[in-house]
Design a protein around this motif. Structure first.
Motif, PDB file in Angstrom:
ATOM      1  N   VAL A   1      40.762  30.063  38.251  1.00  0.00           N
ATOM      2  CA  VAL A   1      40.764  31.519  38.176  1.00  0.00           C
ATOM      3  C   VAL A   1      41.529  31.937  36.924  1.00  0.00           C
ATOM      4  O   VAL A   1      42.655  31.497  36.702  1.00  0.00           O
ATOM      5  CB  VAL A   1      41.391  32.148  39.440  1.00  0.00           C
ATOM      6  CG1 VAL A   1      41.252  33.662  39.407  1.00  0.00           C
ATOM      7  CG2 VAL A   1      40.705  31.599  40.689  1.00  0.00           C
TER       8      VAL A   1
ATOM      9  N   LYS B   1      43.301  34.881  35.059  1.00  0.00           N
ATOM     10  CA  LYS B   1      43.866  36.158  35.487  1.00  0.00           C
ATOM     11  C   LYS B   1      44.626  36.866  34.375  1.00  0.00           C
ATOM     12  O   LYS B   1      45.604  36.333  33.842  1.00  0.00           O
ATOM     13  CB  LYS B   1      44.808  35.932  36.686  1.00  0.00           C
ATOM     14  CG  LYS B   1      44.181  35.075  37.802  1.00  0.00           C
ATOM     15  CD  LYS B   1      44.998  35.084  39.083  1.00  0.00           C
ATOM     16  CE  LYS B   1      44.752  36.347  39.881  1.00  0.00           C
ATOM     17  NZ  LYS B   1      45.385  36.296  41.221  1.00  0.00           N
TER      18      LYS B   1
ATOM     19  N   ARG C   1      42.954  44.743  38.889  1.00  0.00           N
ATOM     20  CA  ARG C   1      42.430  43.995  37.742  1.00  0.00           C
ATOM     21  C   ARG C   1      41.055  43.423  38.037  1.00  0.00           C
ATOM     22  O   ARG C   1      40.164  43.450  37.187  1.00  0.00           O
ATOM     23  CB  ARG C   1      43.397  42.871  37.366  1.00  0.00           C
ATOM     24  CG  ARG C   1      44.742  43.368  36.880  1.00  0.00           C
ATOM     25  CD  ARG C   1      45.761  42.260  36.917  1.00  0.00           C
ATOM     26  NE  ARG C   1      45.908  41.733  38.274  1.00  0.00           N
ATOM     27  CZ  ARG C   1      46.489  40.579  38.567  1.00  0.00           C
ATOM     28  NH1 ARG C   1      46.948  39.810  37.609  1.00  0.00           N
ATOM     29  NH2 ARG C   1      46.595  40.179  39.818  1.00  0.00           N
ATOM     30  N   GLY C   2      40.898  42.888  39.249  1.00  0.00           N
ATOM     31  CA  GLY C   2      39.632  42.262  39.607  1.00  0.00           C
ATOM     32  C   GLY C   2      38.456  43.225  39.477  1.00  0.00           C
ATOM     33  O   GLY C   2      37.398  42.869  38.979  1.00  0.00           O
TER      34      GLY C   2
ATOM     35  N   CYS D   1      40.730  28.803  44.871  1.00  0.00           N
ATOM     36  CA  CYS D   1      40.943  28.638  46.302  1.00  0.00           C
ATOM     37  C   CYS D   1      39.705  29.103  47.049  1.00  0.00           C
ATOM     38  O   CYS D   1      39.092  30.107  46.684  1.00  0.00           O
ATOM     39  CB  CYS D   1      42.172  29.479  46.658  1.00  0.00           C
ATOM     40  SG  CYS D   1      42.363  29.859  48.377  1.00  0.00           S
TER      41      CYS D   1
ATOM     42  N   GLU E   1      40.900  37.530  53.895  1.00  0.00           N
ATOM     43  CA  GLU E   1      41.913  38.139  53.032  1.00  0.00           C
ATOM     44  C   GLU E   1      42.765  39.128  53.823  1.00  0.00           C
ATOM     45  O   GLU E   1      42.240  40.036  54.452  1.00  0.00           O
ATOM     46  CB  GLU E   1      41.249  38.858  51.848  1.00  0.00           C
ATOM     47  CG  GLU E   1      40.461  37.929  50.938  1.00  0.00           C
ATOM     48  CD  GLU E   1      39.978  38.618  49.652  1.00  0.00           C
ATOM     49  OE1 GLU E   1      40.609  38.417  48.609  1.00  0.00           O
ATOM     50  OE2 GLU E   1      38.990  39.347  49.710  1.00  0.00           O
TER      51      GLU E   1
ATOM     52  N   ASN F   1      48.590  40.837  47.965  1.00  0.00           N
ATOM     53  CA  ASN F   1      47.246  41.331  48.289  1.00  0.00           C
ATOM     54  C   ASN F   1      46.213  40.698  47.354  1.00  0.00           C
ATOM     55  O   ASN F   1      46.056  41.126  46.235  1.00  0.00           O
ATOM     56  CB  ASN F   1      47.197  42.853  48.163  1.00  0.00           C
ATOM     57  CG  ASN F   1      45.885  43.407  48.676  1.00  0.00           C
ATOM     58  OD1 ASN F   1      45.226  42.788  49.512  1.00  0.00           O
ATOM     59  ND2 ASN F   1      45.478  44.556  48.174  1.00  0.00           N
TER      60      ASN F   1
ATOM     61  N   ASP G   1      47.712  36.742  45.272  1.00  0.00           N
ATOM     62  CA  ASP G   1      48.175  37.739  44.308  1.00  0.00           C
ATOM     63  C   ASP G   1      49.568  38.157  44.749  1.00  0.00           C
ATOM     64  O   ASP G   1      49.849  38.215  45.949  1.00  0.00           O
ATOM     65  CB  ASP G   1      47.222  38.947  44.279  1.00  0.00           C
ATOM     66  CG  ASP G   1      47.552  39.916  43.142  1.00  0.00           C
ATOM     67  OD1 ASP G   1      48.334  39.529  42.245  1.00  0.00           O
ATOM     68  OD2 ASP G   1      47.022  41.046  43.150  1.00  0.00           O
TER      69      ASP G   1
HETATM   70  P1  GDP Z   1      43.975  42.546  41.519  1.00  0.00           P
HETATM   71  O1  GDP Z   1      42.537  42.957  41.467  1.00  0.00           O
HETATM   72  O2  GDP Z   1      44.745  43.050  40.338  1.00  0.00           O
HETATM   73  O3  GDP Z   1      44.626  42.901  42.808  1.00  0.00           O
HETATM   74  O4  GDP Z   1      43.980  40.935  41.371  1.00  0.00           O
HETATM   75  P2  GDP Z   1      43.921  39.770  42.479  1.00  0.00           P
HETATM   76  O5  GDP Z   1      44.779  38.678  42.028  1.00  0.00           O
HETATM   77  O6  GDP Z   1      44.177  40.296  43.838  1.00  0.00           O
HETATM   78  O7  GDP Z   1      42.421  39.260  42.381  1.00  0.00           O
HETATM   79  C1  GDP Z   1      41.335  40.060  42.786  1.00  0.00           C
HETATM   80  C2  GDP Z   1      40.426  39.303  43.726  1.00  0.00           C
HETATM   81  O8  GDP Z   1      39.962  38.119  43.099  1.00  0.00           O
HETATM   82  C3  GDP Z   1      41.101  38.815  44.997  1.00  0.00           C
HETATM   83  O9  GDP Z   1      41.163  39.809  45.986  1.00  0.00           O
HETATM   84  C4  GDP Z   1      40.188  37.677  45.399  1.00  0.00           C
HETATM   85  O10 GDP Z   1      39.100  38.150  46.148  1.00  0.00           O
HETATM   86  C5  GDP Z   1      39.681  37.155  44.073  1.00  0.00           C
HETATM   87  N1  GDP Z   1      40.382  35.894  43.760  1.00  0.00           N
HETATM   88  C6  GDP Z   1      41.617  35.730  43.210  1.00  0.00           C
HETATM   89  N2  GDP Z   1      41.922  34.422  43.171  1.00  0.00           N
HETATM   90  C7  GDP Z   1      40.872  33.739  43.689  1.00  0.00           C
HETATM   91  C8  GDP Z   1      40.568  32.350  43.943  1.00  0.00           C
HETATM   92  O11 GDP Z   1      41.358  31.450  43.684  1.00  0.00           O
HETATM   93  N3  GDP Z   1      39.352  32.060  44.500  1.00  0.00           N
HETATM   94  C9  GDP Z   1      38.464  33.016  44.808  1.00  0.00           C
HETATM   95  N4  GDP Z   1      37.303  32.677  45.337  1.00  0.00           N
HETATM   96  N5  GDP Z   1      38.710  34.323  44.610  1.00  0.00           N
HETATM   97  C10 GDP Z   1      39.884  34.682  44.055  1.00  0.00           C
END
Ligand code: GDP
Ligand code: MN
Length: 395
Positions: free
Chosen positions: A45, A47, A55-56, A112, A117, A207, A221
């Motif tokens: 991933v 990031k 961010r996602g 992962c 979630e 989250n 996260d």
């Molecule tokens: P945010 O959007 O800034 O809150 O960043 P996050 O770190 O929460 O990432 C956003 C989304 O990406 C998460 O809610 C997960 O659904 C997805 N994600 C993050 N890491 C992984 C990973 O290791 N595997 C998978 N399949 N999805 C991931």
């Protein structure tokens, strides 16, 4: 003070929490390809590290693919090019607003396999001076939205102690987890509470907290805010401050022990005392305008500080007029008045200024302003002063 996700995870790892292995990069990605040998995958991933959430679901200003600031990558040789495209690029999310934020740091993590979630956060509930946990099986997505549309899906639990916390078994049904997972969650919560307490956090937000395909919890996260007033106890945490994430004007003001927070409105405020500053902002809003800033000059408002304050407010191009609102206590209004007059002359300050004095030597202060022949307006009444400054901003 906010810190990045990779820093938060580093801390949580030290407190025994389950985070995945990752590597962080500050501008320079040269070692990335070699580092990949240590990271299990696929997937990996990539990031973007910015002090903002969402961010996602965000997007890049110079878009290189249709994905956001968090990308799950299955091809090992694509990790580097995606990281390159993110680095230095501007990421726009719900929380950054349209301007977005420049990505100066990237975190590459082992991926992962997600089964479910969850959302978990800790904060201080000021209403009853207790540590509060919010937990929900509706994690991953926008928790603000869940709070609005399905508030019953968020469980609030207050803690009365920081160690040996046991949870009510009803949580098993509420979160739809089995006995093993309940025990694992209890252990995770004890560790997070310990971390929260030890580092003097003000919030920790996970989250998502996920259940992976093997049925174990993993922190995917992490967002940590530290209590600024306790940072003196944690010099090692203070070092985590990322100056590129701070507003340059706020940094400049902080260097001079002034409390400045930039806002989006058009009326500059220069005030002594945080309470009066808040009241000043409120009254400006009441008259239909928005404050451009919060600025507390502090107790020793002399000429140099007034100059510093003017310079700071002036660097904000949105400012149309300024209200200086001073309550003279230990500090005398006429002293400040002289400081204002000198500062206006020295800086050749042109923005319309309304000055309001109350307290020690207020009358003498007013005389100084009125006799200055610099076009400064002095008004004693708070309401009238606010009306005037709003009127000046509009004209
Ligand atoms: P945010 O959007 O800034 O809150 O960043 P996050 O770190 O929460 O990432 C956003 C989304 O990406 C998460 O809610 C997960 O659904 C997805 N994600 C993050 N890491 C992984 C990973 O290791 N595997 C998978 N399949 N999805 C991931
Ligand atoms: Mn998240």
């Amino acid at each position: 003070m906010n810190i990045h996700e990779y820093q938060a995870k580093e801390i949580l790892k030290q407190y025994g929490l389950p985070v995945l292995k990752g590597k962080s990069y500050n501008k320079n990605l040269e070692t990335l390809n070699d580092d990949m040998a240590d990271l299990k995958g696929p997937p990996w991933v990539v990031k973007s590290q910015i002090h903002a959430g969402g961010r996602g679901a965000g997007y890049f200003k110079n878009s290189f693919n249709d994905k956001g600031g968090v990308q799950v990558v299955f091809e090992k040789n694509e990790v580097s090019s995606i990281a390159q495209s993110m680095m230095g690029n501007i990421l726009i999310t719900k929380q950054t607003g349209e301007i977005g934020k420049t990505v100066n740091r990237i975190f590459i993590e082992e991926g992962c396999d997600i089964d479910r979630e969850f959302y978990l956060s800790l904060l201080v509930d000021r209403n009853n001076s207790k540590l509060m946990m919010m937990i929900s099986a509706a994690g991953g997505m926008d928790i603000e939205e869940v709070a609005e549309t399905n508030p019953e899906k968020i469980i609030n639990i207050h803690f009365t102690k920081y160690t040996d916390i046991s949870l009510d078994e009803s949580l098993m049904t509420k979160l739809e987890i089995n006995k093993n997972q309940f025990e694992e969650l209890t252990s995770i919560i004890n560790k997070i509470v310990n971390a929260f307490n030890s580092i003097d956090a003000s919030t920790i937000e996970i989250n998502p907290l996920v259940l992976n395909k093997h049925g174990s919890f993993v922190i995917l996260d992490a967002k940590i805010s530290l209590d600024d007033n306790a940072l003196f106890r944690h010099p090692e945490l203070l070092e985590l401050k990322d100056l590129t994430e701070e507003d340059p004007l706020e940094l400049q003001a902080a260097e001079h022990d002034m409390n400045y927070v930039k806002l989006d409105g058009s009326i500059g405020c220069m005030v002594n005392g945080a309470g009066l500053a808040m009241a000043t902002m409120d009254i400006i809003k009441q008259f239909g305008e928005e404050p451009a800033n919060f600025l507390d000059l502090g107790g020793t408002a002399n000429k140099d500080r007034v100059i510093m304050g003017f310079k700071t407010i002036q660097s904000d191009p949105n400012v149309k007029s300024i209200l200086i609102n001073i309550f003279g206590g230990i500090i005398h209004c006429d002293m400040i008045a002289n400081g204002i007059v000198e500062a206006v002359k020295e800086l050749n300050f042109k923005l319309p200024l309304v000055v309001r004095f109350q307290g020690t030597n207020a009358k003498e202060g007013r005389d100084v302003i009125n006799n200055s022949n610099l076009g400064l307006v002095s008004i004693d009444d708070f309401t009238e002063a606010a009306k005037k400054v709003v009127e000046l901003a509009k004209s």
